[in-house]
Design a protein around this motif. Sequence first.
Motif, PDB file in Angstrom:
ATOM      1  N   GLU A 246       0.860  -1.188   0.000  1.00 30.17           N
ATOM      2  CA  GLU A 246       0.000   0.000   0.000  1.00 30.17           C
ATOM      3  C   GLU A 246       0.891   1.231   0.000  1.00 30.17           C
ATOM      4  O   GLU A 246       1.973   1.230   0.579  1.00 30.17           O
ATOM      5  CB  GLU A 246      -0.910   0.006   1.233  1.00 30.17           C
ATOM      6  CG  GLU A 246      -1.918   1.133   1.260  1.00 30.17           C
ATOM      7  CD  GLU A 246      -2.818   1.118   2.491  1.00 30.17           C
ATOM      8  OE1 GLU A 246      -3.601   2.079   2.658  1.00 30.17           O
ATOM      9  OE2 GLU A 246      -2.719   0.161   3.282  1.00 30.17           O
ATOM     10  N   GLN A 247       0.415   2.283  -0.653  1.00 29.44           N
ATOM     11  CA  GLN A 247       1.225   3.493  -0.745  1.00 29.44           C
ATOM     12  C   GLN A 247       0.333   4.723  -0.820  1.00 29.44           C
ATOM     13  O   GLN A 247      -0.673   4.741  -1.533  1.00 29.44           O
ATOM     14  CB  GLN A 247       2.120   3.422  -1.993  1.00 29.44           C
ATOM     15  CG  GLN A 247       2.983   4.634  -2.229  1.00 29.44           C
ATOM     16  CD  GLN A 247       3.765   4.533  -3.534  1.00 29.44           C
ATOM     17  OE1 GLN A 247       3.790   3.492  -4.178  1.00 29.44           O
ATOM     18  NE2 GLN A 247       4.388   5.622  -3.933  1.00 29.44           N
ATOM     19  N   THR A 248       0.678   5.760  -0.042  1.00 32.56           N
ATOM     20  CA  THR A 248       0.045   7.073  -0.152  1.00 32.56           C
ATOM     21  C   THR A 248       1.169   8.113  -0.227  1.00 32.56           C
ATOM     22  O   THR A 248       2.343   7.753  -0.301  1.00 32.56           O
ATOM     23  CB  THR A 248      -0.866   7.374   1.052  1.00 32.56           C
ATOM     24  OG1 THR A 248      -0.051   7.498   2.233  1.00 32.56           O
ATOM     25  CG2 THR A 248      -1.893   6.256   1.275  1.00 32.56           C
ATOM     26  N   ASP A 249       0.798   9.387  -0.174  1.00 28.28           N
ATOM     27  CA  ASP A 249       1.820  10.440  -0.244  1.00 28.28           C
ATOM     28  C   ASP A 249       2.787  10.381   0.933  1.00 28.28           C
ATOM     29  O   ASP A 249       3.963  10.737   0.790  1.00 28.28           O
ATOM     30  CB  ASP A 249       1.161  11.827  -0.276  1.00 28.28           C
ATOM     31  CG  ASP A 249       0.455  12.101  -1.593  1.00 28.28           C
ATOM     32  OD1 ASP A 249       0.736  11.372  -2.568  1.00 28.28           O
ATOM     33  OD2 ASP A 249      -0.366  13.028  -1.644  1.00 28.28           O
TER      34      ASP A 249
END
Length: 327
Positions: free
Chosen positions: A111-114
């Motif tokens: 999972e990846q966000t800013d």
Amino acid sequence: MNLAPDLNQVQCVTLQNAQLKVSILTLGASIQSVYLNGYEHSLVLGSPKLTDYLQGAKYFGAVVGRVANRTNKGHAVIGGKTYQLPPTLPEAHHLHGGPDGTGSKNWSIIEQTDNMVQLQTTLADGEMGYPGNMVVDVFYRLLDSTLEMEITATTDKLTICNFAGHSYVNLDGKGSILDHQLSIKADHYLPVDAGLIPTGEVTPTAGSAFDFHQLRTIGREGYPELDSNFCLSLASNRPLQTVATLKGPITGLTLNYQTTEPGLQVYDGRHIRLDAESNINQGALTAYAGLALEAQHWPDAINQSHFPPILLAPEDTYRQVTRYAFK
């Protein structure tokens, strides 16, 4: 068998908020760079060349395990059964999970966000000599001017487990960390033999060369070579708290290093040797270019019954939280 990862499959993830910009490599789940708003240099050592992470920059910023640090001659008795873990050459001992430990694996992005990334790797039963299939997750999060690292692991068989982040910090981005000031909240440390294996003694820091209760210049007169475990607690798990403070003499920047772990391995980077092309900051990297602060359980714990235990059972979850709080 040493299986080098395919560097063509390695990804770089950039996390950013108003205060920090951090690059994470899937290779070793490694912190490649940390930039603080207002400063042009990375606060940790890193290389722009992936091949360096298999050679001279091995362990730079990596998550090392399944058992960090040294296990005496790779000998481990787990649940009454003896296991032989391979040496990490040229050492005679098993170091950082062995030749194919987590620090040399290419992790998957879950999972990846800013401002967050979750990486995962799986370790097979019998891999590097360890019992149990293990799933390991690392979460990197930006919290204002703080970088948080959370490591979790589960197993399907009784095993041993002791992970560590292995970033080298230089708050000035150049020069020697011997000029930095350091304090450590530890009343004891572990003396070691010539092979850096703990003797079993747990020795008071007070009055010794390993007394860092007060902020002091690392390289002052009487400075010991540091590749040492500072004993923060006898409890395996404890609340997150500041255990060390590092201050750069040129920038005046401060790192408050926080962890839930009972031990802190401090390594002065005296064996670092890399040319300028292998430095994301400017200039060649020489001895003492960075200080490794490695929160973990105590080294060789499986062979030292009075050390905080590192056994992990199928019904339990390993969890470590460590924070790099810059100001």
